[in-house]
Design a protein around this motif. Sequence first.
Motif, mmCIF file in Angstrom:
data_model
loop_
_atom_site.group_PDB
_atom_site.id
_atom_site.type_symbol
_atom_site.label_atom_id
_atom_site.label_comp_id
_atom_site.label_asym_id
_atom_site.label_seq_id
_atom_site.Cartn_x
_atom_site.Cartn_y
_atom_site.Cartn_z
ATOM 1 N N TYR A 295 -3.513 -3.602 0.907
ATOM 2 C CA TYR A 295 -4.414 -3.248 1.991
ATOM 3 C C TYR A 295 -4.321 -4.206 3.182
ATOM 4 C CZ TYR A 295 -6.492 0.182 -1.126
ATOM 5 O OH TYR A 295 -6.684 1.259 -1.946
ATOM 6 N N SER A 296 -3.177 -4.855 3.328
ATOM 7 C CA SER A 296 -2.987 -5.708 4.501
ATOM 8 C C SER A 296 -2.787 -4.868 5.760
ATOM 9 C CB SER A 296 -1.786 -6.630 4.297
ATOM 10 O OG SER A 296 -0.607 -5.873 4.086
ATOM 11 N N SER A 297 -2.482 -3.570 5.597
ATOM 12 C CA SER A 297 -2.472 -2.622 6.703
ATOM 13 C C SER A 297 -3.244 -1.388 6.272
ATOM 14 C CB SER A 297 -1.039 -2.269 7.119
ATOM 15 O OG SER A 297 -0.362 -1.623 6.062
ATOM 16 N N PHE A 298 -3.453 -0.460 7.168
ATOM 17 C CA PHE A 298 -4.342 0.660 6.871
ATOM 18 C C PHE A 298 -3.793 1.567 5.774
ATOM 19 C CE2 PHE A 298 -6.280 -0.338 11.010
ATOM 20 C CZ PHE A 298 -7.615 -0.303 10.628
ATOM 21 N N ARG A 299 -4.673 1.877 4.816
ATOM 22 C CA ARG A 299 -4.351 2.777 3.707
ATOM 23 C C ARG A 299 -5.400 3.879 3.630
ATOM 24 N NH1 ARG A 299 0.691 0.888 3.496
ATOM 25 N NH2 ARG A 299 0.755 -1.328 2.955
ATOM 26 N N PHE A 300 -5.022 4.960 2.987
ATOM 27 C CA PHE A 300 -5.930 6.073 2.753
ATOM 28 C C PHE A 300 -7.024 5.655 1.781
ATOM 29 C CE2 PHE A 300 -6.998 9.615 -0.141
ATOM 30 C CZ PHE A 300 -7.597 10.479 0.768
#
Length: 350
Positions: A295-300
């Motif tokens: 989750y270091s970048s956007f996830r669903f």
Amino acid sequence: MTSIKIISTAVFLVLTTTLCAQESKKFKIHTVAFYNLENLFDTINDPTKFDEASPIMEMSNGRSEVYKKKVRNMARVIADIGADKAQNSPAIVGVAEIENRAVLADVINDSLLVEKDYGIVHFDSPDNRGIDVGLIYQKALFQPINTSSHTVYIYDKITRKRVYTRDQLLVSGNLDGDLMHIIVNHWPSRSGGEQRSRNNRIGAAQVTKKIIDSLHILDPYAKIIIMGDFNDNPNNASIKNVLKAKANQEDVGLQGIYNPYERFHKQGLGSNAYRDAWSLFDQIMITHPFLDKDYSSFRFYKAFIFNKNYLTTKRGKWKGYPFRSFADGGFTGGFSDHFPVYIYLIKEVE
């Protein structure tokens, strides 16, 4: 397996991640939505379009008042989508059934939305009815890098005449620094029957697939969001056979597509209704990188149908259906014949 449970909501979500033990982590959350605005036409006759057949232009009087109410209703819904968790209106909203850029500008300049400072991406389409798709975005959250319009060339299998439909909109940009690509669709209708019109939507799906493939050639790990009113359900050939969208996350390969709305459809839920039957034509699909657990970048996070009580018809033969704007030659005071759909994207913050 990782499960995420909401504990509280503030500027950020505070979530509990359950692995071997529980620990609290802080996540940023944004809403991404799609909404068919049901015949959002202005009151000006455009000689280059067949807009005189729009519901508002067919009204003999009171058009200006109806238009103002329609715009306010659209702004009210958009402001409300996902706000209970995100504490904000959506960062990104794809829209369908708009006549032009000006009507979308009126929506985002309504007092309910103006402080959000939305920007617009819009191109005129060759659609017979004069309707387009578009995208609005909060400028402070999303910054477009590239935008393009993709024409759908399809032909009636009986008359062999071209079917003029909506172009597909591709917007690439950064959501809080995270590059992603959004494809906004409004595929051909089921006019003439589902079977006769099926090839038109398969043709539209092939255009969408070509856009996705071109993005994957540049980056196999591209984060792509495919949204729209597809005029097909999640289990129809256009989505299952052409896009090859999967209902289960574990079945999605590296360049595959996940459709969280197939599960809703199997449960009998829908975004629009016709002749006592629900359809789930409005969907948001995503590519595999949104499913990663880093989750270091956007996830669903989760998907929803936005079907709050005020969007539902309360009485009469259409009780329980979406509270549409126009019926029986007049304005009902309602919103749209489609419910919006939306997803949450989350990213861990320090």
